[in-house]
Design a protein around this motif. Sequence first.
Motif, PDB file in Angstrom:
ATOM      1  N   UNK A 130      45.856  33.362  35.304  1.00 44.31           N
ATOM      2  CA  UNK A 130      45.836  32.031  34.710  1.00 44.31           C
ATOM      3  C   UNK A 130      44.416  31.555  34.417  1.00 44.31           C
ATOM      4  N   UNK A 131      43.435  31.956  35.215  1.00 47.73           N
ATOM      5  CA  UNK A 131      42.058  31.548  34.924  1.00 47.73           C
ATOM      6  C   UNK A 131      41.601  32.174  33.613  1.00 47.73           C
ATOM      7  N   UNK A 132      41.870  33.462  33.439  1.00 50.79           N
ATOM      8  CA  UNK A 132      41.500  34.127  32.183  1.00 50.79           C
ATOM      9  C   UNK A 132      42.223  33.480  31.004  1.00 50.79           C
ATOM     10  N   UNK A 133      43.491  33.188  31.166  1.00 49.29           N
ATOM     11  CA  UNK A 133      44.248  32.529  30.102  1.00 49.29           C
ATOM     12  C   UNK A 133      43.637  31.167  29.770  1.00 49.29           C
TER      13      UNK A 133
ATOM     14  N   UNK B  79      33.418  37.066  37.398  1.00 49.90           N
ATOM     15  CA  UNK B  79      34.354  38.128  37.021  1.00 49.90           C
ATOM     16  C   UNK B  79      34.920  37.913  35.623  1.00 49.90           C
ATOM     17  N   UNK B  80      34.715  36.709  35.073  1.00 52.78           N
ATOM     18  CA  UNK B  80      35.227  36.376  33.748  1.00 52.78           C
ATOM     19  C   UNK B  80      34.117  36.104  32.730  1.00 52.78           C
ATOM     20  N   UNK B  81      33.048  35.460  33.174  1.00 55.93           N
ATOM     21  CA  UNK B  81      32.050  34.928  32.251  1.00 55.93           C
ATOM     22  C   UNK B  81      30.722  34.782  32.967  1.00 55.93           C
ATOM     23  N   UNK B  82      29.687  34.551  32.213  1.00 59.34           N
ATOM     24  CA  UNK B  82      28.410  34.179  32.813  1.00 59.34           C
ATOM     25  C   UNK B  82      28.549  32.740  33.303  1.00 59.34           C
TER      26      UNK B  82
ATOM     27  N   UNK C 266      33.948  33.274  26.901  1.00 57.24           N
ATOM     28  CA  UNK C 266      34.325  34.679  26.874  1.00 57.24           C
ATOM     29  C   UNK C 266      33.640  35.455  25.763  1.00 57.24           C
ATOM     30  N   UNK C 267      33.092  34.751  24.784  1.00 57.49           N
ATOM     31  CA  UNK C 267      32.495  35.432  23.615  1.00 57.49           C
ATOM     32  C   UNK C 267      31.220  36.164  24.015  1.00 57.49           C
TER      33      UNK C 267
END
Length: 207
Positions: free
Chosen positions: A108-111, A184-187, A206-207
């Motif tokens: 859900x965090x990534x979403x 783990x997802x982004x800076x 995310x870009x």
Amino acid sequence: MMNDEKGKIAAGARVTDSGQYTTDQTGERQMIHHPFDPFRDRLSRDIRNDLSESLLICLRELRLSHAREVADRFLAANPGPEQVAYIALRLERYEQFLDQIAQGPDDVVWQGLVLWDLGLHFEVHEILEHAWLRARGEEKSLLQALIRAAGVYIKGEYGFDEGAAKLAAKALPVLVANRDRLATYTDPDRLITALRSPKGDAPLLLA
């Protein structure tokens, strides 16, 4: 602050569940159009909220049909051009979201971050809040901080700078404390730095 004129109902107008109407000289009912502003205009708020809630079902089914049904219900009431444009853009971005997550993790965090990069900050709030209600411990705190971070840009878009700053101040300590989890997802510095000066545009995560 709400303009006095925005707070008034036009003479002879009638408010219904789908908006505010008046009757012209021929007796025809005409909707009174307002700029899209969910903080000051009921119809805009209903469109935003109902479409966002529909995305939860779309996410579960991985298809757009429920959001289209909600959109069609509002479009049938002949809303103003700003509302029509909002609906069209939301449907377009919802479809992009569903395409992007179809092959991704059930996380859900990534979403939420996918929604964020599509500029769907209210939908970030909707999706993460649904997960927040069931979460516990540090995960619950992180979800709340991300919800507040999204709220910064929801409020900022409509000029509520003071409210945005308060949300940023509440979100920042938790995001800093969860820097490794965010990494783990982004800076994480992209979001943390932006929230320290929250008047700018939302950063892409995310870009």
